[in-house]
Write a protein that holds these residues in place. Sequence first.
Motif, mmCIF file in Angstrom:
data_model
loop_
_atom_site.group_PDB
_atom_site.id
_atom_site.type_symbol
_atom_site.label_atom_id
_atom_site.label_comp_id
_atom_site.label_asym_id
_atom_site.label_seq_id
_atom_site.Cartn_x
_atom_site.Cartn_y
_atom_site.Cartn_z
ATOM 1 N N SER A 101 16.853 -6.502 -78.030
ATOM 2 C CA SER A 101 18.314 -6.562 -77.948
ATOM 3 C C SER A 101 18.956 -6.759 -79.320
ATOM 4 O O SER A 101 20.108 -6.387 -79.528
ATOM 5 C CB SER A 101 18.758 -7.671 -76.987
ATOM 6 O OG SER A 101 18.430 -8.942 -77.503
ATOM 7 N N ASN A 104 17.757 -3.107 -81.310
ATOM 8 C CA ASN A 104 18.335 -1.918 -80.671
ATOM 9 C C ASN A 104 19.460 -2.325 -79.746
ATOM 10 O O ASN A 104 19.320 -2.224 -78.524
ATOM 11 C CB ASN A 104 17.250 -1.158 -79.882
ATOM 12 C CG ASN A 104 16.138 -0.666 -80.769
ATOM 13 O OD1 ASN A 104 16.379 -0.058 -81.795
ATOM 14 N ND2 ASN A 104 14.923 -0.945 -80.374
ATOM 15 N N PRO A 105 20.550 -2.799 -80.313
ATOM 16 C CA PRO A 105 21.648 -3.252 -79.448
ATOM 17 C C PRO A 105 22.227 -2.106 -78.642
ATOM 18 O O PRO A 105 22.257 -0.961 -79.091
ATOM 19 C CB PRO A 105 22.678 -3.820 -80.435
ATOM 20 C CG PRO A 105 22.381 -3.134 -81.729
ATOM 21 C CD PRO A 105 20.898 -2.846 -81.726
ATOM 22 N N ALA A 106 22.676 -2.439 -77.465
ATOM 23 C CA ALA A 106 23.337 -1.430 -76.622
ATOM 24 C C ALA A 106 24.639 -1.022 -77.315
ATOM 25 O O ALA A 106 25.319 -1.847 -77.912
ATOM 26 C CB ALA A 106 23.616 -2.004 -75.248
ATOM 27 N N ARG A 107 24.944 0.245 -77.227
ATOM 28 C CA ARG A 107 26.200 0.700 -77.843
ATOM 29 C C ARG A 107 27.369 0.235 -76.973
ATOM 30 O O ARG A 107 27.306 0.307 -75.759
ATOM 31 C CB ARG A 107 26.199 2.210 -77.945
ATOM 32 C CG ARG A 107 25.138 2.686 -78.908
ATOM 33 C CD ARG A 107 25.184 4.183 -79.054
ATOM 34 N NE ARG A 107 24.135 4.572 -79.950
ATOM 35 C CZ ARG A 107 24.331 5.324 -81.008
ATOM 36 N NH1 ARG A 107 25.517 5.795 -81.277
ATOM 37 N NH2 ARG A 107 23.340 5.630 -81.801
ATOM 38 N N PRO A 108 28.416 -0.223 -77.620
ATOM 39 C CA PRO A 108 29.582 -0.661 -76.849
ATOM 40 C C PRO A 108 30.223 0.530 -76.141
ATOM 41 O O PRO A 108 30.141 1.665 -76.591
ATOM 42 C CB PRO A 108 30.524 -1.253 -77.905
ATOM 43 C CG PRO A 108 30.044 -0.731 -79.226
ATOM 44 C CD PRO A 108 28.606 -0.371 -79.065
ATOM 45 N N ALA A 114 33.519 -3.066 -82.023
ATOM 46 C CA ALA A 114 32.248 -2.718 -82.685
ATOM 47 C C ALA A 114 31.542 -3.926 -83.214
ATOM 48 O O ALA A 114 32.009 -4.914 -83.504
ATOM 49 C CB ALA A 114 32.507 -1.749 -83.810
#
Length: 114
Positions: A101, A104-108, A114
């Motif tokens: 997490s 590789n964060p989830a894209r908003p 942002a």
Amino acid sequence: MRTDAVRGHLDGLLLAVLEPGPRHGYAIITAVQERSGGALELRTGTIYPALQRLERLGLLRSAWDAVGERRRRCYELTDDGRRALAEERTAWQEFTAAIGSVLNPARPAAGGAA
């Protein structure tokens, strides 16, 4: 792969390759290497002290096995070892989820901050 990257996970690796049944030291090394697609190469000087420690902790038991003129020590999981393996797997899943997490964060969603 760096040896220090394996250090904190060696117990779990050893327990996992012993889950299907007893193996001797070289077979343990080979199983880790095969399961990792060759990425992990453990040395005998690394695994034997770890196997002995896991045995002292009651997670493994060992017995001498004779193959022709040769004798070799075979290791297998105890019930406590199976429980420890289950705990290792849970801890690994939590760890990889947390690191994933961050790396590789989830894209908003569209229009999100942002």
